[in-house]
Design an enzyme around this catalytic site. Structure first.
Site: not given
Length: 96
Positions: A28-31, A55
């Site tokens: 998920l964000c920010p990955v 995501d």
């Protein structure tokens, strides 16, 4: 959900083959943005990165990243919960 963006009008030209692929499925964000940015930093201008993500905000987040870093969003398609974004490394992206 349909594609938000098809920048660069790929339908009018030959599809661009990616130079490298990045699969951030399950992250998920920010990955997705962090990993894409890191990989793009290792690439040369004109090369193309194919990012795969699950995501739901990855398409928007990657589009914003491209605007801010000088990369070119070639296409973005979301199908069956999978986002596929193609990004061309920008010429002036290293200065940002």
């Amino acid at each position: 959900m349909k594609s938000m963006t098809n920048a660069g009008s790929l339908s009018d030209s030959k599809p661009v083959e990616p130079t490298r692929r990045l699969d951030t499925s399950g992250k998920l964000c920010p990955v997705p943005v962090v990993e894409a940015r890191s990989m793009l930093a290792e690439m040369r201008p004109g090369e193309v990165l194919d990012v795969i993500a699950t995501d739901p905000l990855a398409e928007l987040d990657l589009a914003v990243m491209c605007e801010r870093t000088g990369h070119r969003l070639l296409s973005a398609v979301t199908r069956d919960g999978v986002v596929r974004v193609r990004i061309e490394v920008g010429v002036d992206s290293r200065a940002r």
